[in-house]
Enzyme design. Sequence first.
Site, PDB file in Angstrom:
ATOM      1  N   ASP A 106     -29.734   4.755  21.968  1.00  0.00           N
ATOM      2  CA  ASP A 106     -30.291   4.426  23.194  1.00  0.00           C
ATOM      3  C   ASP A 106     -31.742   4.841  24.005  1.00  0.00           C
ATOM      4  O   ASP A 106     -32.085   5.757  22.521  1.00  0.00           O
ATOM      5  CB  ASP A 106     -29.067   4.507  24.411  1.00  0.00           C
ATOM      6  CG  ASP A 106     -29.373   4.181  25.550  1.00  0.00           C
ATOM      7  OD1 ASP A 106     -29.396   3.443  26.165  1.00  0.00           O
ATOM      8  OD2 ASP A 106     -28.984   5.536  26.630  1.00  0.00           O
ATOM      9  N   ASP A 111     -33.166   4.797  27.765  1.00  0.00           N
ATOM     10  CA  ASP A 111     -32.927   5.430  28.877  1.00  0.00           C
ATOM     11  C   ASP A 111     -32.234   6.116  29.783  1.00  0.00           C
ATOM     12  O   ASP A 111     -30.635   5.500  28.918  1.00  0.00           O
ATOM     13  CB  ASP A 111     -33.315   4.088  29.893  1.00  0.00           C
ATOM     14  CG  ASP A 111     -34.031   3.353  30.183  1.00  0.00           C
ATOM     15  OD1 ASP A 111     -35.260   3.932  30.337  1.00  0.00           O
ATOM     16  OD2 ASP A 111     -33.820   2.159  29.812  1.00  0.00           O
TER      17      ASP A 111
END
Length: 257
Positions: A15, A17
């Site tokens: 991922d 953020d």
Amino acid sequence: MERIRDSKISAVLFDVDGTLADTERDGHRLAFNAAFNDFGLAWHWNAALYGELLKITGGKERIRYYMESYAPDKLKINELENWIANLHSTKTKHFVALLKSGLIPLRPGVARLIQELRVAKIKIAIATTTTPINVITLLKSTLGENSPTWFDVIAAGDIVSKKKPAPDIYLWALERLGLLAHQCVAVEDSECGLRAALAAGLDTIVTVSDYTEKQNFNGASVVLSDLGEPLKPFTVLSGNIHGGKLVDVKMLNNLNI
Ligand code: XBP
Ligand code: MG
């Protein structure tokens, strides 16, 4: 019941953020506020409100949710979808400028693990809700101009219509990698991201961030403070890592065993 990995892992899907970097409070949030200012809107997302808004993934979706909840009169704007898209692309310009200023570093262990994966010839992928240019700029500004080419797949933004917690972005990345979920591990920072990765069948390591540390991480293989560095090991919040001190290739291969 714990699943047993049948062979060494072939890829790690990251991922972005909150996982690669702490981008939300002092990155995306500031960029949204700068765009609101450019558009003459008296909207301001403070850190607490932004924490609440993070439950909606995707910037355009977050703006629309905010309007529905806090500024419903503005929903009458002509060509609302275009207007939101324009506001959001202004936000993206501000965010990219912020990244280029170099003020947002990678989280502990991220650069180290990426280099170890490259040496071990384990594939690396990105599966994120954010806009593609944000990912490319973050990688370039932290790991170097050439670094986006290290990634076998960069799955980002509107490439799928259903954003996390739907599994679609992970399923898209797995298909592009040509791998099955049990051959890979995901790294996430949020409950929403964890739900997406688990629904795609991926074993998932969670490294919590300020905004996510109190969330429910049931189903994660392990929940850690961060990926750890040799001189600054991670803290284990839940799960069994057999005495390891940092996330490395050995630990990834032994996950859930
Ligand atoms: C986090 C998100 C993103 C960002 C904002 O994505 O939900 O929407 O907050 O980026 P992830 P955009 O944790 O999956 O990387 O404004 O470009 O959507
Ligand atoms: Mg995240």
